[in-house]
Design a protein around this motif. Structure first.
Motif, PDB file in Angstrom:
ATOM      1  N   GLN A  19      21.321  51.892  54.209  1.00 36.01           N
ATOM      2  CA  GLN A  19      22.717  51.432  54.292  1.00 36.01           C
ATOM      3  C   GLN A  19      22.980  50.313  53.293  1.00 36.01           C
ATOM      4  OE1 GLN A  19      23.536  50.364  58.342  1.00 36.01           O
ATOM      5  NE2 GLN A  19      23.303  52.435  59.100  1.00 36.01           N
ATOM      6  N   ALA A  20      22.054  49.383  53.193  1.00 35.81           N
ATOM      7  CA  ALA A  20      22.209  48.273  52.252  1.00 35.81           C
ATOM      8  C   ALA A  20      22.260  48.787  50.813  1.00 35.81           C
ATOM      9  CB  ALA A  20      21.079  47.272  52.420  1.00 35.81           C
ATOM     10  N   ALA A  21      21.406  49.749  50.499  1.00 33.12           N
ATOM     11  CA  ALA A  21      21.403  50.322  49.152  1.00 33.12           C
ATOM     12  C   ALA A  21      22.719  51.030  48.864  1.00 33.12           C
ATOM     13  CB  ALA A  21      20.225  51.287  48.993  1.00 33.12           C
ATOM     14  N   ALA A  22      23.235  51.754  49.848  1.00 37.55           N
ATOM     15  CA  ALA A  22      24.514  52.442  49.670  1.00 37.55           C
ATOM     16  C   ALA A  22      25.648  51.435  49.502  1.00 37.55           C
ATOM     17  CB  ALA A  22      24.784  53.360  50.855  1.00 37.55           C
ATOM     18  N   ASP A  23      25.638  50.370  50.286  1.00 33.21           N
ATOM     19  CA  ASP A  23      26.659  49.328  50.168  1.00 33.21           C
ATOM     20  C   ASP A  23      26.608  48.680  48.783  1.00 33.21           C
ATOM     21  OD1 ASP A  23      27.462  49.818  52.751  1.00 33.21           O
ATOM     22  OD2 ASP A  23      26.479  48.049  53.599  1.00 33.21           O
ATOM     23  N   TYR A  24      25.394  48.401  48.318  1.00 29.40           N
ATOM     24  CA  TYR A  24      25.223  47.779  47.006  1.00 29.40           C
ATOM     25  C   TYR A  24      25.730  48.705  45.903  1.00 29.40           C
ATOM     26  CZ  TYR A  24      23.076  45.565  42.983  1.00 29.40           C
ATOM     27  OH  TYR A  24      22.863  44.967  41.769  1.00 29.40           O
ATOM     28  N   ALA A  25      25.381  49.977  46.004  1.00 28.22           N
ATOM     29  CA  ALA A  25      25.819  50.950  44.995  1.00 28.22           C
ATOM     30  C   ALA A  25      27.338  51.080  45.005  1.00 28.22           C
ATOM     31  CB  ALA A  25      25.167  52.306  45.250  1.00 28.22           C
ATOM     32  N   GLY A  26      27.930  51.101  46.191  1.00 29.74           N
ATOM     33  CA  GLY A  26      29.387  51.182  46.284  1.00 29.74           C
ATOM     34  C   GLY A  26      30.054  49.963  45.690  1.00 29.74           C
ATOM     35  N   ARG A  27      29.487  48.800  45.963  1.00 29.95           N
ATOM     36  CA  ARG A  27      30.046  47.561  45.400  1.00 29.95           C
ATOM     37  C   ARG A  27      29.926  47.566  43.885  1.00 29.95           C
ATOM     38  NH1 ARG A  27      27.763  41.431  46.007  1.00 29.95           N
ATOM     39  NH2 ARG A  27      29.370  40.478  44.737  1.00 29.95           N
ATOM     40  N   ALA A  32      32.381  48.004  38.533  1.00 33.99           N
ATOM     41  CA  ALA A  32      32.452  48.685  37.242  1.00 33.99           C
ATOM     42  C   ALA A  32      33.845  49.265  37.028  1.00 33.99           C
ATOM     43  CB  ALA A  32      31.396  49.788  37.169  1.00 33.99           C
ATOM     44  N   GLU A  33      34.422  49.819  38.071  1.00 37.08           N
ATOM     45  CA  GLU A  33      35.776  50.368  37.968  1.00 37.08           C
ATOM     46  C   GLU A  33      36.774  49.261  37.645  1.00 37.08           C
ATOM     47  OE1 GLU A  33      38.924  52.818  40.769  1.00 37.08           O
ATOM     48  OE2 GLU A  33      36.798  52.894  41.249  1.00 37.08           O
ATOM     49  N   ALA A  34      36.613  48.110  38.271  1.00 37.95           N
ATOM     50  CA  ALA A  34      37.503  46.973  38.005  1.00 37.95           C
ATOM     51  C   ALA A  34      37.354  46.497  36.559  1.00 37.95           C
ATOM     52  CB  ALA A  34      37.222  45.848  38.978  1.00 37.95           C
ATOM     53  N   PHE A  40      40.883  48.426  29.998  1.00 39.98           N
ATOM     54  CA  PHE A  40      41.985  49.341  29.675  1.00 39.98           C
ATOM     55  C   PHE A  40      43.284  48.562  29.533  1.00 39.98           C
ATOM     56  CE2 PHE A  40      45.327  52.364  30.869  1.00 39.98           C
ATOM     57  CZ  PHE A  40      45.039  53.417  30.019  1.00 39.98           C
ATOM     58  N   ALA A  41      43.524  47.644  30.484  1.00 35.94           N
ATOM     59  CA  ALA A  41      44.749  46.841  30.437  1.00 35.94           C
ATOM     60  C   ALA A  41      44.774  45.959  29.195  1.00 35.94           C
ATOM     61  CB  ALA A  41      44.864  45.993  31.693  1.00 35.94           C
ATOM     62  N   ARG A  42      43.627  45.377  28.866  1.00 39.71           N
ATOM     63  CA  ARG A  42      43.564  44.537  27.664  1.00 39.71           C
ATOM     64  C   ARG A  42      43.827  45.363  26.416  1.00 39.71           C
ATOM     65  NH1 ARG A  42      38.242  41.026  29.204  1.00 39.71           N
ATOM     66  NH2 ARG A  42      39.313  39.459  30.469  1.00 39.71           N
ATOM     67  N   ALA A  43      43.244  46.545  26.343  1.00 39.63           N
ATOM     68  CA  ALA A  43      43.426  47.396  25.167  1.00 39.63           C
ATOM     69  C   ALA A  43      44.886  47.793  25.014  1.00 39.63           C
ATOM     70  CB  ALA A  43      42.543  48.633  25.278  1.00 39.63           C
ATOM     71  N   HIS A  44      45.513  48.149  26.102  1.00 35.21           N
ATOM     72  CA  HIS A  44      46.927  48.543  26.018  1.00 35.21           C
ATOM     73  C   HIS A  44      47.810  47.330  25.760  1.00 35.21           C
ATOM     74  CE1 HIS A  44      46.850  52.824  26.832  1.00 35.21           C
ATOM     75  NE2 HIS A  44      45.771  52.574  27.537  1.00 35.21           N
ATOM     76  N   GLY A  45      47.452  46.198  26.308  1.00 33.05           N
ATOM     77  CA  GLY A  45      48.211  44.979  26.047  1.00 33.05           C
ATOM     78  C   GLY A  45      48.094  44.585  24.585  1.00 33.05           C
ATOM     79  N   ASN A  46      46.898  44.692  24.038  1.00 36.09           N
ATOM     80  CA  ASN A  46      46.687  44.369  22.623  1.00 36.09           C
ATOM     81  C   ASN A  46      47.411  45.350  21.739  1.00 36.09           C
ATOM     82  OD1 ASN A  46      45.085  42.208  23.314  1.00 36.09           O
ATOM     83  ND2 ASN A  46      43.163  43.323  23.079  1.00 36.09           N
ATOM     84  N   ALA A  47      47.415  46.617  22.078  1.00 31.86           N
ATOM     85  CA  ALA A  47      48.098  47.638  21.286  1.00 31.86           C
ATOM     86  C   ALA A  47      49.606  47.395  21.329  1.00 31.86           C
ATOM     87  CB  ALA A  47      47.771  49.032  21.815  1.00 31.86           C
TER      88      ALA A  47
END
Length: 52
Positions: A19-27, A32-34, A40-47
């Motif tokens: 469970q701890a490993a799954a929680d860590y992987a999910g976090r 990484a998604e954030a 992505f936001a920076r790239a579009h803001g810069n563009a």
């Protein structure tokens, strides 16, 4: 009976570790998604800034 209790305890510990490993992987995946969203936001803001 002692062996049965030990195996049950070992199974509980193993389950908690899974469970701890799954929680860590999910976090880690959410972080990484954030980071990708920020990049992505920076790239579009810069563009957008250079297009003005």
């Amino acid at each position: 009976m002692a062996d049965e209790q030990q195996s049950t305890e070992a199974e509980r510990v193993a389950d908690l570790q899974r469970q701890a490993a799954a929680d860590y992987a999910g976090r880690a995946a959410r972080e990484a998604e954030a980071r990708n969203a920020v990049a992505f936001a920076r790239a579009h803001g810069n563009a957008a800034a250079t297009a003005r």
